[in-house]
Structure formats: C-alpha cells, structure tokens
Design a protein around this motif. Structure first.
Motif, short mmCIF file in Angstrom:
data_model
loop_
_atom_site.label_atom_id
_atom_site.label_comp_id
_atom_site.label_asym_id
_atom_site.label_seq_id
_atom_site.Cartn_x
_atom_site.Cartn_y
_atom_site.Cartn_z
N GLN A 1 0.83 -1.21 0.00
CA GLN A 1 0.00 0.00 0.00
C GLN A 1 0.86 1.26 0.00
O GLN A 1 0.58 2.21 -0.73
CB GLN A 1 -0.94 -0.01 1.21
N LEU A 2 1.92 1.25 0.81
CA LEU A 2 2.81 2.41 0.84
C LEU A 2 3.50 2.63 -0.51
O LEU A 2 3.62 3.76 -0.98
CB LEU A 2 3.86 2.23 1.94
N ALA A 3 3.93 1.53 -1.13
CA ALA A 3 4.60 1.64 -2.44
C ALA A 3 3.64 2.20 -3.48
O ALA A 3 4.02 3.06 -4.29
CB ALA A 3 5.11 0.27 -2.87
N LEU A 4 2.39 1.75 -3.45
CA LEU A 4 1.40 2.27 -4.41
C LEU A 4 1.10 3.74 -4.16
O LEU A 4 0.95 4.51 -5.11
CB LEU A 4 0.11 1.44 -4.34
N ARG B 1 -6.48 -0.37 -12.29
CA ARG B 1 -7.23 -1.39 -11.55
C ARG B 1 -7.31 -2.69 -12.35
O ARG B 1 -7.16 -3.77 -11.82
CB ARG B 1 -8.64 -0.91 -11.24
N HIS B 2 -7.56 -2.54 -13.65
CA HIS B 2 -7.65 -3.72 -14.53
C HIS B 2 -6.32 -4.49 -14.53
O HIS B 2 -6.31 -5.72 -14.44
CB HIS B 2 -8.04 -3.30 -15.95
N ALA B 3 -5.22 -3.76 -14.64
CA ALA B 3 -3.90 -4.40 -14.65
C ALA B 3 -3.63 -5.13 -13.34
O ALA B 3 -3.13 -6.27 -13.34
CB ALA B 3 -2.82 -3.36 -14.91
N LEU B 4 -3.99 -4.52 -12.22
CA LEU B 4 -3.80 -5.18 -10.92
C LEU B 4 -4.69 -6.41 -10.79
O LEU B 4 -4.27 -7.45 -10.28
CB LEU B 4 -4.07 -4.20 -9.78
N MET B 5 -5.93 -6.29 -11.25
CA MET B 5 -6.84 -7.44 -11.18
C MET B 5 -6.32 -8.59 -12.04
O MET B 5 -6.38 -9.75 -11.64
CB MET B 5 -8.25 -7.02 -11.60
N GLN B 6 -5.79 -8.29 -13.22
CA GLN B 6 -5.22 -9.33 -14.08
C GLN B 6 -4.04 -10.01 -13.40
O GLN B 6 -3.88 -11.22 -13.46
CB GLN B 6 -4.77 -8.73 -15.42
N HIS B 7 -3.21 -9.21 -12.74
CA HIS B 7 -2.04 -9.76 -12.04
C HIS B 7 -2.49 -10.76 -10.98
O HIS B 7 -1.98 -11.88 -10.90
CB HIS B 7 -1.24 -8.63 -11.39
#
Length: 80
Positions: A11-14, A31-37
């Motif tokens: 969370q801190l890094a983001l 958000r889409h990229a994170l969900m895919q990951h």
C-alpha cells in the motif's frame, strides 16, 4: 478509541508510485492491470493445488457445481 491498521508495504509503495492526479480512464486501466495480475496468481495457485491433489479440472468443476448449499455441505461432510 479506534486504532487504524498500519498500511502494508504494498500500500505504501502504491501511494508513493501514484502520488499524482490520474484520469478516471487511467485509474480504471490501473485497476484492470492489478486485477489481471492477481487473477494470474490465483490461477497458478489453483493449478498447483489441483496437481498436488491429483484431480482433473473436470472433477474440480463438478465439485464446484451445485444448486443446494445445504445439500452440498452434507456431501462434503460425509466424504470426510
């Protein structure tokens, strides 16, 4: 007194990485990229579990397909 939980390292890094204004389209894309990951990670973990248990994907899908939760729970408990 309410104590808020500490932020995780992710969370801190983001927060640091995205400390600028973004358009709604950019936010949705992120958000889409994170969900895919995380979907990829979940699929990899599921495949490992399937291999470790020695079951096929069809068997897993059969176990996950049911209409009556109470009945299914009874089946699971009786199989143990």
């Amino acid at each position: 007194m309410v104590v808020s939980p500490r932020l995780t390292n992710a969370q801190l890094a983001l927060l640091e990485l995205f400390s600028f204004e973004m358009s709604e389209v950019e936010v949705l894309s992120m958000r889409h990229a994170l969900m895919q990951h995380f979907r990829t990670r979940l699929e990899e973990e599921a495949q490992k579990a399937i291999q470790q248990k020695g079951i096929t994907t069809a068997q897993l899908e059969e176990q996950l397909t049911f209409e009556n939760r109470t009945e299914r729970l009874g089946q699971i408990r009786s199989a143990q």
